[in-house]
Structure formats: structure tokens, C-alpha cells
Design a protein around this motif. Structure first.
Motif, PDB file in Angstrom:
ATOM      1  N   ALA A  87       0.830  -1.212   0.000  1.00 17.68           N
ATOM      2  CA  ALA A  87       0.000   0.000   0.000  1.00 17.68           C
ATOM      3  C   ALA A  87       0.862   1.259   0.000  1.00 17.68           C
ATOM      4  O   ALA A  87       0.578   2.219  -0.728  1.00 17.68           O
ATOM      5  N   ASP A  88       1.922   1.267   0.804  1.00 14.03           N
ATOM      6  CA  ASP A  88       2.824   2.431   0.842  1.00 14.03           C
ATOM      7  C   ASP A  88       3.462   2.661  -0.527  1.00 14.03           C
ATOM      8  O   ASP A  88       3.556   3.793  -1.004  1.00 14.03           O
ATOM      9  N   TRP A  89       3.903   1.573  -1.154  1.00 13.58           N
ATOM     10  CA  TRP A  89       4.524   1.662  -2.478  1.00 13.58           C
ATOM     11  C   TRP A  89       3.507   2.132  -3.517  1.00 13.58           C
ATOM     12  O   TRP A  89       3.784   2.998  -4.338  1.00 13.58           O
ATOM     13  N   LEU A 143       3.266   5.830  -5.910  1.00 14.75           N
ATOM     14  CA  LEU A 143       3.216   5.851  -7.375  1.00 14.75           C
ATOM     15  C   LEU A 143       1.961   6.515  -7.917  1.00 14.75           C
ATOM     16  O   LEU A 143       1.988   7.141  -8.986  1.00 14.75           O
ATOM     17  N   THR A 144       0.839   6.373  -7.197  1.00 16.25           N
ATOM     18  CA  THR A 144      -0.452   6.776  -7.771  1.00 16.25           C
ATOM     19  C   THR A 144      -1.186   7.854  -6.982  1.00 16.25           C
ATOM     20  O   THR A 144      -2.136   8.444  -7.498  1.00 16.25           O
ATOM     21  N   ASN A 145      -0.817   8.092  -5.715  1.00 16.95           N
ATOM     22  CA  ASN A 145      -1.580   8.987  -4.832  1.00 16.95           C
ATOM     23  C   ASN A 145      -3.030   8.515  -4.680  1.00 16.95           C
ATOM     24  O   ASN A 145      -3.937   9.309  -4.507  1.00 16.95           O
ATOM     25  N   ASP A 146      -3.224   7.205  -4.769  1.00 12.69           N
ATOM     26  CA  ASP A 146      -4.558   6.623  -4.677  1.00 12.69           C
ATOM     27  C   ASP A 146      -4.629   5.747  -3.431  1.00 12.69           C
ATOM     28  O   ASP A 146      -3.719   4.971  -3.152  1.00 12.69           O
ATOM     29  N   TYR A 147      -5.712   5.889  -2.663  1.00 11.17           N
ATOM     30  CA  TYR A 147      -5.872   5.087  -1.449  1.00 11.17           C
ATOM     31  C   TYR A 147      -6.697   3.820  -1.687  1.00 11.17           C
ATOM     32  O   TYR A 147      -6.851   3.000  -0.795  1.00 11.17           O
ATOM     33  N   GLU A 148      -7.263   3.684  -2.889  1.00 14.91           N
ATOM     34  CA  GLU A 148      -8.020   2.483  -3.231  1.00 14.91           C
ATOM     35  C   GLU A 148      -7.036   1.461  -3.804  1.00 14.91           C
ATOM     36  O   GLU A 148      -6.486   1.640  -4.883  1.00 14.91           O
ATOM     37  N   ILE A 149      -6.829   0.373  -3.087  1.00 15.02           N
ATOM     38  CA  ILE A 149      -5.752  -0.563  -3.419  1.00 15.02           C
ATOM     39  C   ILE A 149      -6.318  -1.945  -3.712  1.00 15.02           C
ATOM     40  O   ILE A 149      -7.179  -2.447  -2.987  1.00 15.02           O
ATOM     41  N   ASN A 150      -5.825  -2.560  -4.782  1.00 20.86           N
ATOM     42  CA  ASN A 150      -6.106  -3.950  -5.086  1.00 20.86           C
ATOM     43  C   ASN A 150      -4.831  -4.750  -4.883  1.00 20.86           C
ATOM     44  O   ASN A 150      -3.875  -4.603  -5.647  1.00 20.86           O
ATOM     45  N   TYR A 151      -4.815  -5.560  -3.848  1.00 25.37           N
ATOM     46  CA  TYR A 151      -3.630  -6.342  -3.518  1.00 25.37           C
ATOM     47  C   TYR A 151      -3.849  -7.780  -3.984  1.00 25.37           C
ATOM     48  O   TYR A 151      -4.764  -8.461  -3.510  1.00 25.37           O
ATOM     49  N   PRO A 152      -3.052  -8.272  -4.938  1.00 32.65           N
ATOM     50  CA  PRO A 152      -3.288  -9.617  -5.481  1.00 32.65           C
ATOM     51  C   PRO A 152      -2.916 -10.719  -4.496  1.00 32.65           C
ATOM     52  O   PRO A 152      -1.891 -10.645  -3.804  1.00 32.65           O
ATOM     53  N   ILE A 153      -3.763 -11.720  -4.408  1.00 34.30           N
ATOM     54  CA  ILE A 153      -3.496 -12.914  -3.614  1.00 34.30           C
ATOM     55  C   ILE A 153      -3.842 -14.122  -4.466  1.00 34.30           C
ATOM     56  O   ILE A 153      -4.430 -13.986  -5.538  1.00 34.30           O
ATOM     57  N   GLY A 158      -5.778 -16.730  -6.146  1.00 36.82           N
ATOM     58  CA  GLY A 158      -7.194 -16.959  -6.408  1.00 36.82           C
ATOM     59  C   GLY A 158      -8.069 -15.735  -6.268  1.00 36.82           C
ATOM     60  O   GLY A 158      -9.282 -15.848  -6.270  1.00 36.82           O
ATOM     61  N   GLY A 159      -7.469 -14.543  -6.150  1.00 37.23           N
ATOM     62  CA  GLY A 159      -8.306 -13.356  -6.010  1.00 37.23           C
ATOM     63  C   GLY A 159      -7.496 -12.131  -5.638  1.00 37.23           C
ATOM     64  O   GLY A 159      -6.366 -11.962  -6.069  1.00 37.23           O
ATOM     65  N   ASN A 160      -8.071 -11.272  -4.778  1.00 41.64           N
ATOM     66  CA  ASN A 160      -7.390 -10.058  -4.362  1.00 41.64           C
ATOM     67  C   ASN A 160      -7.995  -9.524  -3.075  1.00 41.64           C
ATOM     68  O   ASN A 160      -9.060  -9.970  -2.638  1.00 41.64           O
ATOM     69  N   ILE A 161      -7.285  -8.573  -2.498  1.00 41.93           N
ATOM     70  CA  ILE A 161      -7.818  -7.822  -1.359  1.00 41.93           C
ATOM     71  C   ILE A 161      -8.014  -6.389  -1.831  1.00 41.93           C
ATOM     72  O   ILE A 161      -7.068  -5.738  -2.263  1.00 41.93           O
ATOM     73  N   PHE A 162      -9.238  -5.923  -1.776  1.00 44.94           N
ATOM     74  CA  PHE A 162      -9.536  -4.536  -2.115  1.00 44.94           C
ATOM     75  C   PHE A 162      -9.654  -3.771  -0.808  1.00 44.94           C
ATOM     76  O   PHE A 162     -10.438  -4.143   0.073  1.00 44.94           O
ATOM     77  N   CYS A 163      -8.854  -2.707  -0.647  1.00 46.22           N
ATOM     78  CA  CYS A 163      -8.884  -2.007   0.633  1.00 46.22           C
ATOM     79  C   CYS A 163      -8.615  -0.527   0.459  1.00 46.22           C
ATOM     80  O   CYS A 163      -8.062  -0.061  -0.546  1.00 46.22           O
ATOM     81  N   ASN A 164      -9.026   0.221   1.462  1.00 42.30           N
ATOM     82  CA  ASN A 164      -8.755   1.638   1.590  1.00 42.30           C
ATOM     83  C   ASN A 164      -8.225   1.845   3.006  1.00 42.30           C
ATOM     84  O   ASN A 164      -8.997   1.862   3.969  1.00 42.30           O
ATOM     85  N   GLY A 177      -9.743   2.389   6.607  1.00 46.00           N
ATOM     86  CA  GLY A 177      -9.630   1.163   7.390  1.00 46.00           C
ATOM     87  C   GLY A 177     -10.614   0.095   6.977  1.00 46.00           C
ATOM     88  O   GLY A 177     -11.016  -0.737   7.794  1.00 46.00           O
ATOM     89  N   ALA A 178     -11.009   0.099   5.701  1.00 46.58           N
ATOM     90  CA  ALA A 178     -11.980  -0.864   5.207  1.00 46.58           C
ATOM     91  C   ALA A 178     -11.341  -1.764   4.162  1.00 46.58           C
ATOM     92  O   ALA A 178     -10.486  -1.329   3.389  1.00 46.58           O
ATOM     93  N   ALA A 179     -11.752  -3.027   4.138  1.00 47.45           N
ATOM     94  CA  ALA A 179     -11.199  -3.967   3.173  1.00 47.45           C
ATOM     95  C   ALA A 179     -12.218  -5.054   2.855  1.00 47.45           C
ATOM     96  O   ALA A 179     -13.135  -5.337   3.633  1.00 47.45           O
ATOM     97  N   GLN A 180     -12.007  -5.653   1.700  1.00 52.41           N
ATOM     98  CA  GLN A 180     -12.836  -6.779   1.273  1.00 52.41           C
ATOM     99  C   GLN A 180     -11.913  -7.797   0.615  1.00 52.41           C
ATOM    100  O   GLN A 180     -11.033  -7.444  -0.167  1.00 52.41           O
ATOM    101  N   ILE A 181     -12.102  -9.049   0.963  1.00 52.96           N
ATOM    102  CA  ILE A 181     -11.277 -10.094   0.389  1.00 52.96           C
ATOM    103  C   ILE A 181     -12.111 -10.889  -0.612  1.00 52.96           C
ATOM    104  O   ILE A 181     -13.291 -11.155  -0.386  1.00 52.96           O
ATOM    105  N   SER A 182     -11.503 -11.205  -1.726  1.00 55.35           N
ATOM    106  CA  SER A 182     -12.182 -11.954  -2.781  1.00 55.35           C
ATOM    107  C   SER A 182     -11.270 -13.085  -3.244  1.00 55.35           C
ATOM    108  O   SER A 182     -10.107 -12.853  -3.572  1.00 55.35           O
ATOM    109  N   HIS A 183     -11.800 -14.299  -3.229  1.00 50.81           N
ATOM    110  CA  HIS A 183     -11.035 -15.411  -3.789  1.00 50.81           C
ATOM    111  C   HIS A 183     -11.984 -16.528  -4.204  1.00 50.81           C
ATOM    112  O   HIS A 183     -13.016 -16.769  -3.569  1.00 50.81           O
ATOM    113  N   ASN A 184     -11.661 -17.147  -5.325  1.00 50.88           N
ATOM    114  CA  ASN A 184     -12.471 -18.242  -5.877  1.00 50.88           C
ATOM    115  C   ASN A 184     -13.933 -17.841  -6.033  1.00 50.88           C
ATOM    116  O   ASN A 184     -14.844 -18.638  -5.791  1.00 50.88           O
TER     117      ASN A 184
END
Length: 208
Positions: free
Chosen positions: A31-33, A37-47, A49-55, A59-66
């Protein structure tokens, strides 16, 4: 044989090495990195089978997989500088803070909920040393909240144990010296176990 000190009670559990996990510290570094690069707080972190979408700002996040999505709680713990912080997940199953969540039974969950042990925990000598350190930390040094302060860090890896308010420094220093001695003994036994394990693997591979 097979008693409590033998480590047999741990063998009914799975091993963390056998499961995919996500790391909240890695998410924070990503998220810091990403923000630099983008000055954006909406982050998609790949995992897997899916990703973690968070701000992290909210302090909010949603996990998505399969194909499955569910909320993922986050907890920010301030560092001593009062500016930076450590990030932890909130286990979707039990609500405890954890640095690592493990993918098991279609759900990411903490190590305790997933009933996982470190493979090395199934060795009796190491288990006995951990029990000694636990008694020293919780009963003698009265640090009953160490698992809250350091979720997902085993008892043998604690780097700081606060002095109880009314304990004399001489007694505190003596107890800390005892704890460091147990840590050193644990490290030596752990390394010996690894060497023996590597020796067995090399023997099976015919590398003697």
C-alpha cells in the motif's frame, strides 16, 4: 510416549507450511509503495485466487477469492513514534488480530482457527522450552497481553517484554536474563533439529 511433552497432541493439527497465507505487513508495504506511485488510497492487492480490495485511509477492506467475497477487518496499531503504525488483519472467524491469515476450507483465517501448528512445534524438546518461556513471561514477568501486542509471533521470538510496574529492576533484569538464556537454548536446539532434518533428506537423496 505420546504424552503431552512428546508433541503428539500437536500432530493432530495441520502445519502452517502446508497452507497458503496472506501477510498484513506485506499488504501495508504494498500500500505504501502503491500510494507513492499513484496517490490513490483504493488498493487492489493480489493474492492466490483473487485479491484484497482495501482503503487504508478508511480502514476498510474486502477479500475476494475463488468467486467468493467477504469483509476483511483491519486493525492499525501505532508504533512508538506516534506517526507510523503496524497493520493487522481481523480474523473473519474469531475476530482476533493476526498478522497472517491462512487459506483453509474456503476461508482465510488465523492460525488458531485453522488449527495449524508450526512443523517444528511437534518436537518435544522445543515444546518444553516454549512452555518454560510461556510460564516465565506470563506468570513471572506478568506479561499476560503479549499475544495481543504481538499476534502471530511465537513466545520464543519476543524482542521486548515490559517491566511490571512494581517490580524491582534487579529482579526484572534477572528474569530477562533467564528468558534470553531459554531463547538461546531454543535457538540451538532448533538449529540442531534443522541440521538433522537436512541430513535425513540428503540421505534419502543419496547425497552422503
Amino acid at each position: 510416549m505420546g504424552g503431552y511433552n512428546s508433541g503428539g497432541h500437536n500432530k493432530t493439527h495441520g502445519r502452517v507450511e502446508e497452507y497458503w497465507r496472506i501477510d498484513s505487513f506485506d499488504l501495508l508495504r504494498y500500500a505504501d509503495w502503491f500510494e507513492l506511485l499513484t496517490n490513490d488510497y483504493e488498493i487492489n492487492y493480489p493474492i492466490m485466487g483473487g485479491n484484497i480490495f482495501c482503503n487504508l485511509l478508511e480502514g476498510a477492506a474486502q477479500i475476494s477469492h475463488n468467486g467468493r467475497k467477504y469483509p476483511l477487518g483491519l486493525s492499525k496499531v501505532p508504533n512508538v513514534d506516534g506517526i507510523s503504525y503496524r497493520l493487522y488483519f481481523i480474523c473473519p472467524k474469531c475476530g482476533r488480530r493476526a498478522r497472517h491469515l491462512y487459506k483453509k476450507n474456503l476461508l482465510y483465517q488465523c492460525r488458531k482457527c485453522a488449527k495449524l501448528n508450526y512443523g517444528i512445534q511437534q518436537r518435544s524438546g522445543l515444546n518444553l522450552l516454549r512452555r518454560k518461556m510461556y510460564f516465565l513471561v506470563v506468570n513471572k514477568l506478568q506479561y499476560v497481553d503479549w499475544e495481543l501486542d504481538y499476534p502471530d509471533i511465537p513466545i520464543q521470538d519476543l524482542w521486548h517484554i515490559p517491566k511490571p510496574r512494581y517490580m524491582r529492576w534487579a529482579k526484572y533484569d534477572a528474569l530477562m536474563e533467564e528468558y534470553r538464556r531459554l531463547q538461546k537454548e531454543y535457538e540451538g536446539l532448533y538449529n540442531d533439529s534443522l541440521l538433522k532434518a537436512f541430513g535425513r533428506v540428503n540421505k534419502l537423496l543419496g547425497n552422503d
